[in-house]
Motif scaffolding. Structure first.
Motif, PDB file in Angstrom:
ATOM      1  N   ALA A 240       0.831  -1.198   0.000  1.00  0.00           N
ATOM      2  CA  ALA A 240       0.000   0.000   0.000  1.00  0.00           C
ATOM      3  C   ALA A 240       0.868   1.252   0.000  1.00  0.00           C
ATOM      4  O   ALA A 240       0.522   2.266  -0.589  1.00  0.00           O
ATOM      5  CB  ALA A 240      -0.930  -0.019   1.204  1.00  0.00           C
ATOM      6  N   ALA A 241       2.012   1.185   0.683  1.00  0.00           N
ATOM      7  CA  ALA A 241       2.888   2.350   0.766  1.00  0.00           C
ATOM      8  C   ALA A 241       3.890   2.390  -0.391  1.00  0.00           C
ATOM      9  O   ALA A 241       4.724   3.289  -0.435  1.00  0.00           O
ATOM     10  CB  ALA A 241       3.623   2.333   2.094  1.00  0.00           C
ATOM     11  N   GLU A 242       3.815   1.403  -1.275  1.00  0.00           N
ATOM     12  CA  GLU A 242       4.760   1.293  -2.405  1.00  0.00           C
ATOM     13  C   GLU A 242       6.201   1.253  -1.908  1.00  0.00           C
ATOM     14  O   GLU A 242       7.070   1.950  -2.411  1.00  0.00           O
ATOM     15  CB  GLU A 242       4.564   2.422  -3.409  1.00  0.00           C
ATOM     16  N   LEU A 243       6.418   0.469  -0.881  1.00  0.00           N
ATOM     17  CA  LEU A 243       7.761   0.376  -0.319  1.00  0.00           C
ATOM     18  C   LEU A 243       8.246  -1.068  -0.389  1.00  0.00           C
ATOM     19  O   LEU A 243       7.453  -1.994  -0.484  1.00  0.00           O
ATOM     20  CB  LEU A 243       7.771   0.810   1.144  1.00  0.00           C
ATOM     21  N   GLY A 244       9.557  -1.211  -0.340  1.00  0.00           N
ATOM     22  CA  GLY A 244      10.147  -2.526  -0.191  1.00  0.00           C
ATOM     23  C   GLY A 244      11.153  -2.435   0.943  1.00  0.00           C
ATOM     24  O   GLY A 244      11.625  -1.346   1.269  1.00  0.00           O
ATOM     25  N   ALA A 245      11.481  -3.562   1.547  1.00  0.00           N
ATOM     26  CA  ALA A 245      12.418  -3.522   2.668  1.00  0.00           C
ATOM     27  C   ALA A 245      13.576  -4.450   2.394  1.00  0.00           C
ATOM     28  O   ALA A 245      13.435  -5.447   1.687  1.00  0.00           O
ATOM     29  CB  ALA A 245      11.715  -3.934   3.952  1.00  0.00           C
ATOM     30  N   ARG A 246      14.730  -4.109   2.941  1.00  0.00           N
ATOM     31  CA  ARG A 246      15.902  -4.957   2.769  1.00  0.00           C
ATOM     32  C   ARG A 246      16.258  -5.695   4.039  1.00  0.00           C
ATOM     33  O   ARG A 246      17.155  -6.517   4.042  1.00  0.00           O
ATOM     34  CB  ARG A 246      17.098  -4.132   2.308  1.00  0.00           C
ATOM     35  N   ALA A 247      15.602  -5.351   5.145  1.00  0.00           N
ATOM     36  CA  ALA A 247      15.869  -6.071   6.399  1.00  0.00           C
ATOM     37  C   ALA A 247      14.537  -6.367   7.077  1.00  0.00           C
ATOM     38  O   ALA A 247      13.617  -5.548   7.030  1.00  0.00           O
ATOM     39  CB  ALA A 247      16.753  -5.229   7.311  1.00  0.00           C
ATOM     40  N   PHE A 248      14.438  -7.530   7.654  1.00  0.00           N
ATOM     41  CA  PHE A 248      13.244  -7.894   8.397  1.00  0.00           C
ATOM     42  C   PHE A 248      13.657  -8.394   9.773  1.00  0.00           C
ATOM     43  O   PHE A 248      14.574  -9.212   9.886  1.00  0.00           O
ATOM     44  CB  PHE A 248      12.450  -8.971   7.659  1.00  0.00           C
ATOM     45  N   HIS A 249      13.001  -7.852  10.804  1.00  0.00           N
ATOM     46  CA  HIS A 249      13.335  -8.254  12.169  1.00  0.00           C
ATOM     47  C   HIS A 249      12.119  -8.930  12.784  1.00  0.00           C
ATOM     48  O   HIS A 249      11.016  -8.390  12.723  1.00  0.00           O
ATOM     49  CB  HIS A 249      13.701  -7.043  13.030  1.00  0.00           C
ATOM     50  N   LEU A 250      12.345 -10.075  13.376  1.00  0.00           N
ATOM     51  CA  LEU A 250      11.270 -10.781  14.066  1.00  0.00           C
ATOM     52  C   LEU A 250      11.558 -10.687  15.557  1.00  0.00           C
ATOM     53  O   LEU A 250      12.548 -11.230  16.036  1.00  0.00           O
ATOM     54  CB  LEU A 250      11.232 -12.240  13.610  1.00  0.00           C
ATOM     55  N   PHE A 251      10.706  -9.954  16.279  1.00  0.00           N
ATOM     56  CA  PHE A 251      10.899  -9.768  17.719  1.00  0.00           C
ATOM     57  C   PHE A 251      10.002 -10.759  18.459  1.00  0.00           C
ATOM     58  O   PHE A 251       8.810 -10.808  18.214  1.00  0.00           O
ATOM     59  CB  PHE A 251      10.482  -8.356  18.152  1.00  0.00           C
ATOM     60  N   LEU A 252      10.619 -11.527  19.344  1.00  0.00           N
ATOM     61  CA  LEU A 252       9.847 -12.452  20.156  1.00  0.00           C
ATOM     62  C   LEU A 252       9.859 -11.934  21.597  1.00  0.00           C
ATOM     63  O   LEU A 252      10.916 -11.903  22.227  1.00  0.00           O
ATOM     64  CB  LEU A 252      10.451 -13.859  20.105  1.00  0.00           C
ATOM     65  N   ALA A 303       8.992  -6.604  11.914  1.00  0.00           N
ATOM     66  CA  ALA A 303       9.212  -5.220  11.517  1.00  0.00           C
ATOM     67  C   ALA A 303      10.054  -5.182  10.260  1.00  0.00           C
ATOM     68  O   ALA A 303      10.936  -6.011  10.060  1.00  0.00           O
ATOM     69  CB  ALA A 303       9.916  -4.468  12.634  1.00  0.00           C
ATOM     70  N   ALA A 304       9.784  -4.190   9.436  1.00  0.00           N
ATOM     71  CA  ALA A 304      10.554  -4.008   8.203  1.00  0.00           C
ATOM     72  C   ALA A 304      11.529  -2.872   8.415  1.00  0.00           C
ATOM     73  O   ALA A 304      11.170  -1.828   8.943  1.00  0.00           O
ATOM     74  CB  ALA A 304       9.627  -3.700   7.038  1.00  0.00           C
TER      75      ALA A 304
END
Lengths: 505, 273
Positions: A240-252, A303-304
Motif C-alpha cells: 500500500a505504501a509502495e515500499l520494499g524492505a531490505r531487512a526484516f526483524h522478528l521480535f519475540l 518489523a521491516a
C-alpha cells in the motif's frame, strides 16, 4: 568502597547511596553488602529496554549518570494505547515491581526533567512542556537531580547552591567558567531550552505487524507459522505504501521480560511474503540452539527495516528475466542459513601489496568498483593465494638477491628448473600502516627473538626500515608452479625469510 | 551463413530448447562430446557433474583452473554467476582463488561468488541450493578431505540437481583414492612442464597440464591429453596441436575450442583485444 544502591530497609536505618562502606557498617553492623556486578546490570537493562519496546518503539538505556542505569521511553503518541499517561506509568512500573525490582518512574516533557523527577519525586506526571512549569517542578529539587558530576555537586554545595531554583538565574558565564560547560547544558536540557536525543537500542521501525497471544506459545514451528502470517500482513502494508524492505526483524517478546530478535537481510528490496518467510525458515534452521522461548512468548512482532521505494513490477507474462533476481534470492537464502559473512564477492583495493589488493565483501552489499584498483590481466599472478604466506626453507641462492635454487615446503623438497626474474613490491610509504610486516605471518619463537636482539642492526637497515619483497615465479621438474617471495635483503648480518604466497595453475 | 556461425546458432537454439523443456541435456551432451573429441579438447555441455582429481593439494590451482576454464564456457547473459564453495578451515591448505590471478588467467573475477562455510553439511546444502538456481552457470566445490557425508547418495542427489537445473557442478577432490560417485565425468589433472616463455627461456611460460578423462558415462574414456591454457586466446589447446592454428579461431574473437560458444568466452578480452 562506597554504597551504590540501598534498599528500603537500609534507607530506614539512615543509609544513603554514595556513603562509604565503613560508615555504613558503623551505623548498621549486620549490613549485607554485595559488590556491584556491572556486566549483569548492563545485560539486565538491555533486556528490559528491549522488552519495553512493547510499549513504545523508542527505548534507550542511559548509563552515563546513575551507577546502575536508567530506562528511558519516548512515549510521544503512544500513551493513549494504555488509557492515558497515568495508567501507562502505573502499568509499566507495576510490571517491574511485580518482578521484585524497586522502581521509580515519572513522565515529563524533557529527558532531564523526567530523570530528575523519577529519582527525586517518583510518580510525578508533568503534562505541560513549558519551561516555567518545568522550572517550578524542579526548583525545589537538589542540584544532583540535574545529572551532574560528583565534583560539580560538591562545588555547588560548597557555595551554598543546593537547589536547582537557586542556580537558574545566576550569571551563566561565571558558572561555566567555574563548573564547566556541563552544568549549564544540563540545566538547559532539563528545562527544554536545548534538545536532547535518545539513542534507541533497537532500530526504529515504521512498518510492522504484530500478534499478541492469549496463551504464550513456545514451539519454533508456531513462531515460524506466525511469522509467515505476519509477513503477509506486513507485505500488504508495504504494498500500500509502495515500499520494499531490505531487512526484516522478528521480535519475540517472552513472558519473562526478554526479547529475542531474529534478523534476515535481503539483497534487494522486497515485499514478497513467501520469500521473507523462507528466509526466516532458513535462519531458524541455522540457530535452533539459539531459540529459547523460556516460559513462553506472548507477543511476536515482524518489523521491516531499511525501507526504500519499490514500484509495482510486472511478474508472470511479459516478464524480463535476466537472472539477477534469481541470483539475489539465492544469495538471500544462502546468507540467511549460513550467515552474511558466508556469501562473498571480490572487491579490489588500489594497492600493489598482493594480500591487501582485494577483500571479500558480503554479496548482498553493493560492491564498490574502482577502475584504478582493477587487476592488470597482463601481470602474472597465482590462481590461488594462501591467506597466510607460509615460511619455506630456501637453499641460499648462488648470488645474493639472486633467484632460489630450491625449497622445502610442507616437508617436501623441490628443485627449481625455471625461475622468473624478480618482481619487487615495496611498502607504501605514503600510508600510515605502510610497513610490510612479517609479524602477521609467523610468531617468532623466544630463541629467535633473542637471536635477533643479539644481532647488531647495521646502518643499511637503520636507514631503510621498510622491507620490500621480491617475488619469483618458480617451477620445479614436475611442473608445479609457485609464487615465492623474499622479505628483505641479504646483508652481512641478516638472512631474509622466504615465503610461499600462492600457487599457479 | 558461415559454417561456424551456423553451428553456434544451432547450439544456442538447442540449449534454449533444453532449458524450456527442463530436460537433462545428457543425450545431447554425449553427441557434443563425441563431436568435439576428435577435433580438439573436450568442452563439456552444461548440466553435468564433474569430478576433478588432483594428486595432492599442492595441485589445487590446476584443478581450479581446469574447472574455471570449463565453467567459463557455460556463462551466458541469463546465467551470469559461477559459485566457488570451500570449507573455511581448508582455505590455508588449498588456497583461496585470487582476484588478480583470475584476471590474468582470463576469468572475470566479478563473476565469481565465494561461499565459505564451516561444515561439510552446509557445503552440500549450499551446492544443492545453488544448482537449483536458474542464474547459476556452474558451481565449483573444493573438498579437501574425504568426508563420509559426501557419499554416493549425496553425489547422486547433486548430479540430479545439476541435470534438472542446467548448471554444471565441478567437485575438486584431492588424493589418490576414488570413491563411488555419480559424477558423469571424472578427470585427473597432473602437472606438466610449462611451455616456453618467449622473451625469457629460463622463466615458466604457458601453463600446461596432463588431463586424463578417467571416467565418462557418456562414452569415450581413458584418453590422456596434454593441455595448455592460453589465456590470451581464451581457451584450452592441446599441446600436440601447437603447429596448427586452432580450429575455432575466428578473427577478433578468441575461441580456440571447437564446440565452445565464442561470443561468451572472451567477454573481457574482446574489449582489450
Amino acid at each position: 568502597m562506597r554504597l551504590v544502591a540501598v534498599d528500603r530497609l537500609a534507607q530506614q536505618h539512615g543509609l544513603t547511596s554514595r556513603q562509604s562502606l565503613g560508615d555504613a557498617r558503623a551505623l548498621v553492623p549486620n549490613l549485607i553488602a554485595r559488590e556491584v556486578d556491572h556486566d549483569l546490570l548492563t545485560a539486565l537493562f538491555a533486556d528490559f529496554a528491549d522488552w519495553h519496546s512493547y510499549a513504545s518503539p523508542i527505548v534507550a538505556v542511559m548509563a552515563d549518570r546513575a551507577s546502575y542505569g536508567d530506562l528511558v521511553l519516548d512515549i510521544t503518541g503512544v500513551s493513549y494505547l494504555f488509557g492515558g499517561e497515568e495508567a501507562m506509568l502505573q502499568r509499566v512500573t507495576e510490571r517491574l515491581a511485580q518482578l521484585g525490582f524497586a522502581v521509580g518512574g515519572a513522565i515529563a516533557a524533557t529527558i532531564g526533567a523526567a530523570w530528575a523527577l523519577a529519582h527525586y519525586r517518583p510518580g510525578t506526571i508533568l503534562a505541560s512542556g513549558e519551561a516555567e512549569t518545568l522550572f517550578t517542578a524542579l526548583a525545589e529539587l537538589p542540584v544532583a537531580a540535574l545529572r551532574l558530576d560528583a565534583e560539580q555537586v560538591a562545588g555547588l554545595n560548597r557555595l551554598g547552591l543546593k537547589r536547582i531554583g537557586q542556580i537558574r538565574d545566576r550569571n551563566r558565564k561565571a558558572m561555566t567558567a567555574r563548573f564547566g560547560h556541563g552544568l549549564v547544558e544540563r540545566l538547559d536540557q532539563a528545562l527544554g531550552h536545548i534538545d536532547e536525543t535518545l539513542r534507541p537500542r533497537l532500530p526504529p521501525v515504521e512498518h510492522f505487524a504484530e500478534r499478541r497471544f492469549a496463551e504464550p506459545v513456545g514451539l519454533l514451528d508456531d513462531v515460524l507459522m506466525t511469522g509467515r502470517d505476519l509477513a503477509i500482513r506486513l507485505c500488504l502494508q508495504l504494498q500500500a505504501a509502495e515500499l520494499g524492505a531490505r531487512a526484516f526483524h522478528l521480535f519475540l517478546y517472552r513472558v519473562d521480560h526478554k526479547v529475542t530478535v531474529f534478523t534476515v537481510n535481503a539483497a534487494r528490496a522486497t515485499r514478497d511474503p513467501a520469500h521473507v518467510a523462507r528466509l526466516f525458515a532458513h535462519r531458524a534452521e541455522r540457530l535452533t540452539g539459539e531459540f529459547d522461548p523460556g516460559f513462553g512468548i506472548d507477543m511476536i512482532r515482524l518489523a521491516a527495516g531499511d525501507l526504500c521505494r519499490l514500484d509495482a513490477t510486472q511478474i508472470g507474462a511479459f516478464e524480463r528475466r535476466d537472472g539477477t533476481e534469481d541470483l539475489d534470492h539465492l544469495h538471500d537464502r544462502l546468507a540467511s542459513r549460513l550467515g552474511s559473512r558466508a556469501v562473498l564477492r571480490l572487491a579490489f583495493v588500489n594497492t600493489h601489496i598482493p594480500e591487501r589488493s582485494e577483500c571479500l565483501l558480503p554479496a548482498d552489499e553493493t560492491i564498490p568498483v574502482d577502475p584504478e584498483a582493477e587487476p592488470d590481466p597482463d601481470r602474472p599472478r597465482p590462481l590461488r593465494l594462501l591467506p597466510q604466506p607460509e615460511l619455506v626453507e630456501v637453499a641460499r641462492a648462488e648470488v645474493p638477491d639472486g633467484p632460489p635454487a630450491g625449497m622445502v615446503w610442507r616437508r617436501i623438497p623441490y628443485r627449481f628448473v625455471k625461475v622468473s626474474s624478480p618482481e619487487r613490491i615495496a611498502a607504501e610509504w605514503w600510508r600510515d600502516d605502510f610497513l610490510l610486516s612479517t609479524r602477521t605471518f609467523r610468531q617468532p619463537t623466544p630463541e629467535e627473538i633473542a637471536e635477533r636482539k643479539s644481532r647488531e642492526p647495521i646502518e643499511e637497515i637503520k636507514r631503510h626500515p621498510i622491507p620490500s619483497r621480491d617475488y619469483f615465479i618458480v617451477e620445479d621438474e614436475a611442473g608445479h608452479r609457485f609464487w615465492l617471495f623474499r622479505q628483505g635483503f641479504y646483508t652481512q648480518a641478516t638472512m631474509p625469510d622466504w615465503f610461499l604466497h600462492g600457487v599457479f595453475a | 551463413m558461415h559454417g561456424l556461425q551456423k553451428q553456434s546458432v544451432l547450439g544456442d537454439l538447442r540449449a534454449q530448447i533444453a532449458a524450456i523443456e527442463k530436460r537433462p541435456v545428457l543425450a545431447e551432451g554425449a553427441a557434443m562430446l563425441r563431436e568435439t573429441a576428435g577435433a580438439g579438447f573436450l568442452v563439456a555441455p552444461p548440466g553435468l557433474m564433474h569430478e576433478v582429481h588432483a594428486e595432492e593439494t599442492r595441485n589445487a590451482a590446476m584443478g581450479l583452473a581446469f574447472a574455471l576454464g570449463q565453467a567459463r564456457t557455460l556463462i551466458k547473459p541469463e546465467r551470469p554467476a559461477v559459485f566457488f564453495m570451500q570449507l573455511m578451515h581448508e582455505a590455508q591448505q588449498q588456497g583461496l582463488p585470487y582476484g588478480a590471478g583470475l584476471a590474468s588467467f582470463g576469468f572475470d573475477p566479478h563473476d565469481l561468488v565465494f561461499v565459505r562455510v564451516k561444515t561439510i553439511n552446509e557445503l552440500l546444502w549450499a551446492q544443492e541450493e545453488a544448482l537449483g538456481c536458474k542464474a547459476v552457470a556452474a558451481v565449483i566445490a573444493d573438498i579437501g578431505g574425504a568426508p563420509k557425508v559426501f557419499d554416493f547418495t549425496a553425489s547422486r542427489r547433486l548430479a540430479m540437481r545439476a541435470a534438472s537445473g542446467g548448471a554444471s557442478l565441478f567437485v575438486l577432490r584431492y588424493g589418490a583414492g576414488r570413491e563411488a560417485s555419480a559424477a558423469q565425468l571424472r578427470w585427473r589433472i597432473e602437472p606438466a612442464v610449462s611451455g616456453e616463455m618467449r622473451f625469457d627461456p629460463r622463466a615458466p611460460g604457458t601453463p600446461r597440464w596432463q588431463v586424463t578423462l578417467e571416467r565418462n558415462r557418456l562414452g569415450l574414456a581413458g584418453k590422456t591429453h596434454e593441455t595448455s591454457w592460453l589465456s590470451w586466446k581464451n581457451g584450452f589447446e592441446l599441446a600436440g596441436n601447437r603447429k596448427r592454428p586452432p580450429a575455432g579461431r575466428v578473427a577478433g574473437r578468441g575461441a580456440a575450442l571447437p564446440g565452445a560458444v565464442p561470443a561468451v568466452l572472451g567477454r573481457r578480452l574482446q574489449q582489450t583485444a
